[in-house]
Design a protein around this motif. Sequence first.
Motif, PDB file in Angstrom:
ATOM      1  N   UNK A  11       0.833  -1.207   0.000  1.00 36.75           N
ATOM      2  CA  UNK A  11       0.000   0.000   0.000  1.00 36.75           C
ATOM      3  C   UNK A  11       0.867   1.256   0.000  1.00 36.75           C
ATOM      4  N   UNK A  12       1.972   1.228   0.744  1.00 40.48           N
ATOM      5  CA  UNK A  12       2.871   2.378   0.738  1.00 40.48           C
ATOM      6  C   UNK A  12       3.433   2.587  -0.661  1.00 40.48           C
ATOM      7  N   UNK A  13       3.856   1.492  -1.311  1.00 40.58           N
ATOM      8  CA  UNK A  13       4.430   1.612  -2.647  1.00 40.58           C
ATOM      9  C   UNK A  13       3.409   2.119  -3.660  1.00 40.58           C
ATOM     10  N   UNK A  14       2.182   1.668  -3.556  1.00 39.74           N
ATOM     11  CA  UNK A  14       1.142   2.142  -4.472  1.00 39.74           C
ATOM     12  C   UNK A  14       0.879   3.631  -4.243  1.00 39.74           C
ATOM     13  N   UNK A  15       0.831   4.044  -2.978  1.00 38.73           N
ATOM     14  CA  UNK A  15       0.564   5.449  -2.663  1.00 38.73           C
ATOM     15  C   UNK A  15       1.711   6.365  -3.107  1.00 38.73           C
ATOM     16  N   UNK A  16       2.922   5.853  -3.172  1.00 34.70           N
ATOM     17  CA  UNK A  16       4.090   6.666  -3.527  1.00 34.70           C
ATOM     18  C   UNK A  16       4.713   6.245  -4.852  1.00 34.70           C
ATOM     19  N   UNK A  17       3.911   5.652  -5.722  1.00 32.14           N
ATOM     20  CA  UNK A  17       4.405   5.136  -7.006  1.00 32.14           C
ATOM     21  C   UNK A  17       5.055   6.224  -7.852  1.00 32.14           C
ATOM     22  N   UNK A  18       4.477   7.395  -7.858  1.00 33.13           N
ATOM     23  CA  UNK A  18       5.008   8.484  -8.692  1.00 33.13           C
ATOM     24  C   UNK A  18       6.363   8.963  -8.170  1.00 33.13           C
ATOM     25  N   UNK A  19       6.495   9.036  -6.849  1.00 31.13           N
ATOM     26  CA  UNK A  19       7.738   9.520  -6.249  1.00 31.13           C
ATOM     27  C   UNK A  19       8.842   8.476  -6.231  1.00 31.13           C
ATOM     28  N   UNK A  20       8.477   7.196  -6.163  1.00 29.42           N
ATOM     29  CA  UNK A  20       9.451   6.106  -6.044  1.00 29.42           C
ATOM     30  C   UNK A  20       9.129   4.969  -7.024  1.00 29.42           C
ATOM     31  N   UNK A  21       9.223   5.223  -8.333  1.00 28.45           N
ATOM     32  CA  UNK A  21       8.834   4.178  -9.296  1.00 28.45           C
ATOM     33  C   UNK A  21       9.736   2.938  -9.258  1.00 28.45           C
ATOM     34  N   UNK A  22      11.024   3.123  -9.019  1.00 32.16           N
ATOM     35  CA  UNK A  22      11.921   1.969  -8.973  1.00 32.16           C
ATOM     36  C   UNK A  22      11.583   1.068  -7.787  1.00 32.16           C
ATOM     37  N   UNK A  23      11.357   1.674  -6.626  1.00 34.69           N
ATOM     38  CA  UNK A  23      10.971   0.879  -5.454  1.00 34.69           C
ATOM     39  C   UNK A  23       9.657   0.158  -5.701  1.00 34.69           C
TER      40      UNK A  23
END
Length: 90
Positions: A11-23
């Motif tokens: 959920x964290x990765x989905x919420x921050x996909x734009x800021x952290x695409x590689x992660x």
Amino acid sequence: MSLNELQRIKQWHVAHKVDHPLEYHLWDLVLTLWVLGWVGWIPFFAFGEPLTALVCLIGIFVPSLYVAWRTRAHIRHTLRCDWINLDGRG
């Protein structure tokens, strides 16, 4: 790792996909290997290939190994990792 922990990180990765695409994509790879590790037991039992069991076992533990690696790097201040929950709070 529990499913709740896997879900919280996803959920964290989905919420921050734009800021952290590689992660985001790296975590998807980790989850893909985890699923393949569980599904891979079917061919192991069907064909009895011993190497398949080793690969499946590694795949099952990939999320835990990845989180442990990232946590160590975060604690050492070599890699910032905002999704790590070091204080035990959600």
